[in-house]
Design an enzyme around this catalytic site. Structure first.
Site, PDB file in Angstrom:
ATOM      1  N   SER A  33      55.334 -32.512  24.395  1.00 37.73           N
ATOM      2  CA  SER A  33      56.944 -32.707  23.832  1.00 37.73           C
ATOM      3  C   SER A  33      57.777 -32.338  25.077  1.00 37.73           C
ATOM      4  O   SER A  33      57.356 -31.719  26.158  1.00 37.73           O
ATOM      5  CB  SER A  33      57.198 -31.884  22.766  1.00 37.73           C
ATOM      6  OG  SER A  33      57.287 -30.342  23.058  1.00 37.73           O
ATOM      7  N   THR A  87      57.658 -39.157  25.173  1.00 35.62           N
ATOM      8  CA  THR A  87      57.313 -38.011  24.439  1.00 35.62           C
ATOM      9  C   THR A  87      58.326 -37.781  23.187  1.00 35.62           C
ATOM     10  O   THR A  87      59.065 -38.684  22.972  1.00 35.62           O
ATOM     11  CB  THR A  87      57.194 -36.545  25.419  1.00 35.62           C
ATOM     12  OG1 THR A  87      56.429 -35.644  24.799  1.00 35.62           O
ATOM     13  CG2 THR A  87      58.740 -36.255  25.461  1.00 35.62           C
ATOM     14  N   TYR A  88      58.142 -36.622  22.673  1.00 38.74           N
ATOM     15  CA  TYR A  88      58.876 -36.402  21.386  1.00 38.74           C
ATOM     16  C   TYR A  88      59.764 -34.992  21.742  1.00 38.74           C
ATOM     17  O   TYR A  88      59.095 -34.077  22.553  1.00 38.74           O
ATOM     18  CB  TYR A  88      58.236 -36.368  20.151  1.00 38.74           C
ATOM     19  CG  TYR A  88      57.269 -35.070  20.154  1.00 38.74           C
ATOM     20  CD1 TYR A  88      57.604 -34.068  19.520  1.00 38.74           C
ATOM     21  CD2 TYR A  88      56.027 -35.533  20.673  1.00 38.74           C
ATOM     22  CE1 TYR A  88      56.665 -32.889  19.630  1.00 38.74           C
ATOM     23  CE2 TYR A  88      55.145 -34.390  20.563  1.00 38.74           C
ATOM     24  CZ  TYR A  88      55.275 -33.068  20.114  1.00 38.74           C
ATOM     25  OH  TYR A  88      54.515 -32.199  19.863  1.00 38.74           O
ATOM     26  N   ALA A 108      50.637 -32.433  28.930  1.00 37.12           N
ATOM     27  CA  ALA A 108      50.362 -33.391  29.924  1.00 37.12           C
ATOM     28  C   ALA A 108      51.485 -33.653  30.658  1.00 37.12           C
ATOM     29  O   ALA A 108      51.507 -34.044  31.904  1.00 37.12           O
ATOM     30  CB  ALA A 108      49.619 -34.368  29.384  1.00 37.12           C
ATOM     31  N   ALA A 109      52.708 -33.816  30.119  1.00 37.53           N
ATOM     32  CA  ALA A 109      53.876 -34.157  30.684  1.00 37.53           C
ATOM     33  C   ALA A 109      54.257 -33.414  31.860  1.00 37.53           C
ATOM     34  O   ALA A 109      55.145 -33.573  32.632  1.00 37.53           O
ATOM     35  CB  ALA A 109      55.112 -34.644  29.827  1.00 37.53           C
TER      36      ALA A 109
END
Length: 116
Positions: A25, A57-58, A74-75
């Protein structure tokens, strides 16, 4: 016919953190979320002005009045602290509704990420 349109945009915010070990996120200062009409769990597109990366993403809310913009999971590999991002949320609506729709656009202070 329904089309995708920009619903909300937080323009040119600075990354304050990257947490690879978090489950995923982006954490956004809740004041910025409210100003942009973005809610917890909403899907957003992240555009990194420094390296050209784009990802989805959120959102999870961060502490108010902190300017927090943290990419998680991962972002976190797609940003560096201090990178400038554009955060975009899209909506789906009928073509006629979209013609008159006005998105929520937020332009925070570029140094602090706080609302002006």
């Amino acid at each position: 016919m329904q089309i995708h349109v920009v619903k909300s945009k937080i323009h040119r915010v600075k990354v304050t953190g990257a947490d690879l070990d978090y489950i995923g996120s982006i954490t956004i200062d809740e004041d910025l979320m409210e100003a942009a009409s973005i809610i917890e769990g909403e899907k957003v597109q992240i555009v990194n002005n420094n390296n050209g990366e784009r990802l989805e993403t959120y959102v999870i809310p961060g502490l108010r009045n902190t300017g927090e913009i943290t990419l998680n999971g991962a972002a976190a590999r797609k940003v560096a602290k201090g990178d400038i991002l554009i955060i975009i949320a899209y909506g789906i609506m009928e073509l006629e509704e979209a013609r008159n729709f006005k998105p929520s656009l937020v332009f925070p202070d570029e140094e602090t990420n706080l609302l002006k």
